[in-house]
Design a protein around this motif. Sequence first.
Motif, PDB file in Angstrom:
ATOM      1  N   UNK A  46       0.837  -1.214   0.000  1.00  7.73           N
ATOM      2  CA  UNK A  46       0.000   0.000   0.000  1.00  7.73           C
ATOM      3  C   UNK A  46       0.867   1.257   0.000  1.00  7.73           C
ATOM      4  N   UNK A  47       1.925   1.245   0.786  1.00  7.28           N
ATOM      5  CA  UNK A  47       2.856   2.380   0.790  1.00  7.28           C
ATOM      6  C   UNK A  47       3.484   2.534  -0.599  1.00  7.28           C
ATOM      7  N   UNK A  48       3.775   1.436  -1.233  1.00  9.62           N
ATOM      8  CA  UNK A  48       4.376   1.462  -2.562  1.00  9.62           C
ATOM      9  C   UNK A  48       3.407   2.009  -3.602  1.00  9.62           C
ATOM     10  N   UNK A  49       2.149   1.650  -3.490  1.00 13.40           N
ATOM     11  CA  UNK A  49       1.144   2.149  -4.436  1.00 13.40           C
ATOM     12  C   UNK A  49       1.009   3.667  -4.310  1.00 13.40           C
ATOM     13  N   UNK A  50       0.991   4.173  -3.088  1.00 11.47           N
ATOM     14  CA  UNK A  50       0.933   5.626  -2.878  1.00 11.47           C
ATOM     15  C   UNK A  50       2.141   6.298  -3.532  1.00 11.47           C
ATOM     16  N   UNK A  51       3.321   5.741  -3.300  1.00  7.83           N
ATOM     17  CA  UNK A  51       4.540   6.307  -3.879  1.00  7.83           C
ATOM     18  C   UNK A  51       4.509   6.253  -5.403  1.00  7.83           C
ATOM     19  N   UNK A  52       4.003   5.170  -5.951  1.00  8.35           N
ATOM     20  CA  UNK A  52       3.935   5.034  -7.407  1.00  8.35           C
ATOM     21  C   UNK A  52       2.988   6.064  -8.007  1.00  8.35           C
ATOM     22  N   UNK A  53       1.873   6.317  -7.368  1.00  9.99           N
ATOM     23  CA  UNK A  53       0.910   7.308  -7.871  1.00  9.99           C
ATOM     24  C   UNK A  53       1.534   8.711  -7.850  1.00  9.99           C
ATOM     25  N   UNK A  54       2.252   9.045  -6.792  1.00  9.39           N
ATOM     26  CA  UNK A  54       2.927  10.346  -6.726  1.00  9.39           C
ATOM     27  C   UNK A  54       3.958  10.448  -7.852  1.00  9.39           C
ATOM     28  N   UNK A  55       4.727   9.388  -8.073  1.00  8.63           N
ATOM     29  CA  UNK A  55       5.740   9.386  -9.132  1.00  8.63           C
ATOM     30  C   UNK A  55       5.100   9.473 -10.510  1.00  8.63           C
ATOM     31  N   UNK A  56       3.943   8.855 -10.707  1.00  6.52           N
ATOM     32  CA  UNK A  56       3.242   8.935 -11.998  1.00  6.52           C
ATOM     33  C   UNK A  56       2.878  10.380 -12.305  1.00  6.52           C
ATOM     34  N   UNK A  57       2.350  11.083 -11.323  1.00 11.03           N
ATOM     35  CA  UNK A  57       1.991  12.499 -11.524  1.00 11.03           C
ATOM     36  C   UNK A  57       3.234  13.326 -11.845  1.00 11.03           C
ATOM     37  N   UNK A  58       4.295  13.106 -11.106  1.00 12.19           N
ATOM     38  CA  UNK A  58       5.563  13.800 -11.346  1.00 12.19           C
ATOM     39  C   UNK A  58       6.065  13.523 -12.764  1.00 12.19           C
ATOM     40  N   UNK A  59       6.044  12.265 -13.152  1.00 11.72           N
ATOM     41  CA  UNK A  59       6.557  11.877 -14.464  1.00 11.72           C
ATOM     42  C   UNK A  59       5.722  12.441 -15.609  1.00 11.72           C
ATOM     43  N   UNK A  60       4.411  12.516 -15.447  1.00 11.70           N
ATOM     44  CA  UNK A  60       3.591  13.055 -16.530  1.00 11.70           C
ATOM     45  C   UNK A  60       4.020  14.485 -16.865  1.00 11.70           C
ATOM     46  N   UNK A  61       4.204  15.280 -15.837  1.00  7.34           N
ATOM     47  CA  UNK A  61       4.619  16.668 -16.059  1.00  7.34           C
ATOM     48  C   UNK A  61       5.973  16.708 -16.767  1.00  7.34           C
ATOM     49  N   UNK A  62       6.912  15.904 -16.316  1.00  9.29           N
ATOM     50  CA  UNK A  62       8.233  15.870 -16.942  1.00  9.29           C
ATOM     51  C   UNK A  62       8.202  15.373 -18.370  1.00  9.29           C
ATOM     52  N   UNK A  63       7.433  14.337 -18.618  1.00  7.87           N
ATOM     53  CA  UNK A  63       7.361  13.791 -19.978  1.00  7.87           C
ATOM     54  C   UNK A  63       6.663  14.752 -20.925  1.00  7.87           C
ATOM     55  N   UNK A  64       5.529  15.299 -20.509  1.00  9.21           N
ATOM     56  CA  UNK A  64       4.753  16.157 -21.404  1.00  9.21           C
ATOM     57  C   UNK A  64       5.484  17.457 -21.703  1.00  9.21           C
ATOM     58  N   UNK A  65       6.082  18.060 -20.694  1.00 10.92           N
ATOM     59  CA  UNK A  65       6.637  19.397 -20.877  1.00 10.92           C
ATOM     60  C   UNK A  65       8.149  19.432 -21.109  1.00 10.92           C
ATOM     61  N   UNK A  66       8.812  18.263 -21.103  1.00  9.96           N
ATOM     62  CA  UNK A  66      10.237  18.263 -21.416  1.00  9.96           C
ATOM     63  C   UNK A  66      10.592  17.155 -22.414  1.00  9.96           C
ATOM     64  N   UNK A  67      10.410  15.891 -22.027  1.00  9.78           N
ATOM     65  CA  UNK A  67      10.835  14.794 -22.890  1.00  9.78           C
ATOM     66  C   UNK A  67      10.096  14.799 -24.219  1.00  9.78           C
ATOM     67  N   UNK A  68       8.782  14.932 -24.180  1.00  7.78           N
ATOM     68  CA  UNK A  68       7.965  14.831 -25.385  1.00  7.78           C
ATOM     69  C   UNK A  68       7.268  16.148 -25.727  1.00  7.78           C
TER      70      UNK A  68
END
Length: 169
Positions: A46-68
Amino acid sequence: MELRSSGLQRLVRELAKFGAVGGAGVLVNLGVFNLVRHVSDLPVVRASIIATVVAIAFNYVGFRYWTYRDRDKSGRTRELTLFLLFSAIGLVIENGLLYLATYGFGWDSPLQSNVFKFVGIGVATLFRFWSYRSWVFRAMPAREAVAGAESILARQSKGPASEPRQRVP
């Protein structure tokens, strides 16, 4: 051969940017995971799922506005829906491995949890790179890219000297 090398160079740049955002996302993921485990009594997965969801949100911003950032931006709703779908599959892959290690094999010390969390992130990252690149952040169709470039060139070539002159009777 030049086309192949430029295509390879683009892929290498894309991999580097994906890796930079992903690497920062891994740090966010592991940091939140260990923080949640330290300050709460939540079970490991459960702790891992919370961390993964936070990382997904972080990654979307990075991917959309920098990588892609140069990729097709039309259809943001579709893009976000697909991103969340493939991210959810990645979440299952990542946390499925952690679940198997923790509850299947009893490997649940903090070190073992972090190792299997990291391994899960790695396996899920391979899937995410393929799916984001192929389905979510698609390259702009070549026809649209060429038309856009041609219109820019046409506007640039029309300067004061190349504009049609009016005849004065």
